[in-house]
Design an enzyme around this catalytic site. Structure first.
Site, PDB file in Angstrom:
ATOM      1  N   ASP A 134       0.661  -1.090  -0.072  1.00 19.13           N
ATOM      2  CA  ASP A 134      -0.031   0.165  -0.062  1.00 19.13           C
ATOM      3  C   ASP A 134       0.920   1.072  -0.004  1.00 19.13           C
ATOM      4  OD1 ASP A 134      -2.680   1.510   0.633  1.00 19.13           O
ATOM      5  OD2 ASP A 134      -1.460   2.187   2.252  1.00 19.13           O
ATOM      6  N   GLU A 142       1.371   0.136  -4.921  1.00 18.19           N
ATOM      7  CA  GLU A 142       0.600   1.174  -5.092  1.00 18.19           C
ATOM      8  C   GLU A 142       1.414   2.347  -5.057  1.00 18.19           C
ATOM      9  OE1 GLU A 142      -3.234   3.739  -3.250  1.00 18.19           O
ATOM     10  OE2 GLU A 142      -2.100   2.572  -1.895  1.00 18.19           O
ATOM     11  N   ASP A 163      -3.889   6.148 -13.101  1.00 17.57           N
ATOM     12  CA  ASP A 163      -3.971   7.005 -14.297  1.00 17.57           C
ATOM     13  C   ASP A 163      -4.937   6.594 -15.250  1.00 17.57           C
ATOM     14  OD1 ASP A 163      -1.869   8.432 -13.216  1.00 17.57           O
ATOM     15  OD2 ASP A 163      -0.604   8.547 -15.129  1.00 17.57           O
ATOM     16  N   HIS A 220      -8.335   7.167 -13.657  1.00 21.37           N
ATOM     17  CA  HIS A 220      -8.760   8.657 -13.637  1.00 21.37           C
ATOM     18  C   HIS A 220      -9.475   8.932 -14.973  1.00 21.37           C
ATOM     19  CE1 HIS A 220      -7.478   8.235  -9.807  1.00 21.37           C
ATOM     20  NE2 HIS A 220      -6.113   9.262  -9.883  1.00 21.37           N
ATOM     21  N   HIS A 240     -11.294  -0.367  -4.088  1.00 16.51           N
ATOM     22  CA  HIS A 240     -12.160   0.213  -2.661  1.00 16.51           C
ATOM     23  C   HIS A 240     -11.649   1.726  -2.528  1.00 16.51           C
ATOM     24  CE1 HIS A 240      -7.796  -0.269  -1.512  1.00 16.51           C
ATOM     25  NE2 HIS A 240      -8.034   0.544  -0.598  1.00 16.51           N
ATOM     26  N   ASP A 241     -10.338   2.112  -3.033  1.00 17.07           N
ATOM     27  CA  ASP A 241     -10.018   3.505  -2.810  1.00 17.07           C
ATOM     28  C   ASP A 241     -11.004   4.409  -3.602  1.00 17.07           C
ATOM     29  OD1 ASP A 241      -7.965   3.976  -1.177  1.00 17.07           O
ATOM     30  OD2 ASP A 241      -6.417   3.486  -2.515  1.00 17.07           O
ATOM     31  N   GLY A 298     -14.581   3.902  -2.396  1.00 17.31           N
ATOM     32  CA  GLY A 298     -14.822   4.102  -0.857  1.00 17.31           C
ATOM     33  C   GLY A 298     -14.404   5.738  -0.699  1.00 17.31           C
TER      34      GLY A 298
END
Length: 618
Positions: free
Chosen positions: A272, A308, A335, A338, A405-406, A409
């Site tokens: 992470d 990550e 990237d 997004h 999840h990021d 969430g």
């Protein structure tokens, strides 16, 4: 039939001895004396024994009467009781006593499992607590067969290390060696991994080496050397990977990585936010962990490390001779996410501003080379350059996705992409990701276009920390137009509320509804096509051409090295149907595409074909 056990020998913690008894070791340089307290059974009386001080702040005890199943804790000179930071099990939570575990007690069934090569990876990220109504490893294990049948080859578990409370994402862990008790006992996690291997599934462990959680970390009380005040982070002093006494800290985390690989037989790690690790060492801890994992696996197993890394450090993804990994196997590719998210939703708040200019072309660029920002200036970062050149990197070094999840969430209301955007265009983007030479990843439920939210949740209620988390969460969104009003921010779910967690659980009844069943069939079809390409991708891939005009994205890749084939992808993200030149070769996948000579692509239409280098069908 013999079913051998597995264990990772550690120089600290509680080590069950073959001849009986348990050896205990704790690094507590700030404590003049440490007392080990042990009991047999949760109602038993505590027995205290002074540990023997050793060089460099270590405390040691060989307790011949201790046995697996005993509870134990350490008492400091001021009377504070602390759990073992290397506890293998803390069934009463991070503030309670640790429990002696015999790692050799689990009999592994899949002795011949050696993992899978990375080019076969199709990743499925899941949170054990939200994947099923029960929220346990046993209930998640019961659904592994369906994932394997669908074409998933890798299960990526969100962090399993123990954290405060009953529920949380896991990124605030404080006992890095103890599986969180809400999900099951250590043997339940081993049983889950063992069952996955029996179905041909690899399993990745998500590990957090950039900080400890805000509650339940007692290291400051007896081992301040674990942190380096020369580096300050959002969580306080950084973990000491490069200052005085850093050797023991580095060993702690290297052993943690090896523990998951060797004792639980995980097939790799997802590290992470390595960009948040502060480390000026000649050999940074990220490189040290990767090297230790590779050395442990040797030539016997396929073991992978995925990063990550918001810094887009391409040098950590370079492969050596024969395609062998030098540092990390792959990196999460935010990237691409997004660019696709802006394309599908039109949102341009926060970091999405860097992708608001021609998002379709940026999506095509990400599919073609991996990073969109490979040294280019970032408006979101005030014009500072972001990333490193990534030309020549293997495309499967990029783990690409439409959601994680990021990215779900960390939204105020936890909306998934399928609840935010046109279903046809989302399916088109999903096809682009799943058919590409990148390593694709789905977030649990995405295969059927789940629309249940996935909120940020934790369990700090009832104190100032809970209040701070709740108010801090709402303050994060104050600069977003949709939450400029205080009343709107007040509607953001309280992370500490149990209902926030319960609402984040997958609703499996959705899967059988017509729209969701159709999305699931589409995912299965795409993964079946992807399996056809495995043999070609095993020999490498490179991009021949890419671009986007009038709403149509195109990318052409060459697969296969010495005897290459070409994979052609066309997708229409415009509002209207359009006519394009039909690509060469055999049709692999078509959705909303028709025509024998020219192709008519509907909005959301996708066409993929495969041909030999001379243009003939493959």
């Amino acid at each position: 039939m013999n079913h051998p056990s597995s264990m990772h020998p550690m120089p600290f913690g509680a080590d069950v001895q073959d001849g009986g008894g348990v050896r205990f070791r704790l690094w507590a340089p700030a404590a003049r004396e440490v007392v080990l307290e042990r009991r047999r059974g949760e109602q038993g009386a505590w027995l205290g024994i002074v540990m023997q001080p050793q060089a460099d702040g270590w405390h040691f005890l060989q307790d011949d009467q201790a046995a697996p199943g005993d509870d134990y804790r350490f008492r400091l000179p001021d009377g504070l009781h602390v759990p073992d930071p290397a506890s293998r099990s803390n069934p009463q939570g991070v503030h309670g006593p640790s429990r002696v575990v015999d790692p050799k007690s689990y009999a592994w069934q899949c002795q011949d499992w050696r993992g899978r090569p990375w080019h076969e990876a199709v990743i499925y990220e899941l949170h054990v607590g939200c994947f099923t109504p029960e929220g346990t490893l046993a209930s998640a294990q019961a659904r592994l067969q369906a994932l394997a049948d669908m074409g998933i080859t890798v299960i990526a578990l969100m962090p399993m290390a123990s954290f405060t409370g009953q529920r949380g994402w896991g990124y605030d862990g404080v006992l890095h060696f103890a599986p969180h008790p809400s999900y099951g006992a250590p043997d339940d996690l081993k049983r889950f991994v063992d069952a996955a291997h029996g179905l041909g599934l690899m399993v990745l462990a998500d590990v957090v080496y950039n900080h400890f959680g805000p509650d339940g970390n007692y290291l400051h009380a007896y081992c301040p050397q674990f942190f380096n005040p020369a580096h300050q982070t959002p969580w306080g002093s950084a973990i000491n990977f490069d200052g005085p006494a850093s050797h023991n800290v580095r060993e702690f985390f290297i052993h943690n990585a090896l523990y998951w690989i060797e004792e639980f037989r995980f097939d790799g790690l997802r590290m992470d936010a390595v960009h948040a690790i502060r480390d000026d060492s000649p050999i940074p801890i990220v490189e040290a962990v990767c090297a230790a994992v590779r050395q442990s696996a040797g030539h016997e197993r396929h073991v992978h490390v995925v990063l990550e890394n918001d810094a887009n450090e391409a040098h950590r993804l370079v492969r050596g001779e024969g395609g062998l990994t030098s540092i990390a196997t792959a990196q999460w590719n935010d990237d691409l996410h997004h660019a696709a998210h802006v394309l599908l939703t039109g949102e341009a708040d926060g970091y999405y501003v860097d992708f608001a200019d021609e998002p379709l072309k940026r999506f095509a660029l990400a599919l073609s080379r991996g990073f969109v920002y490979a040294g280019e200036p970032s408006a979101f970062r005030g014009g500072a350059a972001r990333g490193e050149p990534c030309s020549g990197l293997a495309l499967d070094a990029f783990v690409s996705y439409l959601q994680t999840h990021d990215q779900v969430g960390n939204r105020a209301m936890g909306e998934r992409i399928d609840a935010l955007a046109d279903a046809r265009l989302v399916q088109a983007a999903r096809a682009c990701v799943l058919l590409s030479p990148h390593t694709p990843m789905l977030f649990m439920g995405e295969e059927w276009a789940a629309r249940t939210p996935f909120y940020f949740f934790c369990d700090y209620a009832g104190g100032p920390l809970g209040d701070a988390v709740r108010e801090g969460r709402r303050a994060e969104f104050a600069h977003f137009n949709a939450f400029a009003d205080e009343a709107a921010r007040a509607a953001i779910p309280d992370p500490n509320a149990e209902q926030t967690f319960m609402a984040s659980k997958l609703d499996w009844s959705q899967r059988d509804q017509p729209d969701h069943a159709s999305a699931l069939a589409h995912t299965r079809a795409l993964l079946a096509v992807r399996q056809q390409l495995d043999a070609y991708r095993a020999r490498g891939s490179l991009t021949i051409a890419h671009g986007a005009d009038d709403g149509v994205l195109w990318v052409d890749w060459e697969l296969g090295g010495e005897h290459p084939v070409r994979l052609h992808l066309r997708a229409n993200f415009g509002p209207d149907a359009c006519r394009i030149t039909r690509t060469k070769g055999r049709a692999l996948h078509q959705m909303g595409a028709s025509g024998l000579i020219d192709l008519m692509l509907e909005s959301g239409g996708v066409y993929a074909s495969l041909d030999d280098a001379d243009g003939s069908d493959v």
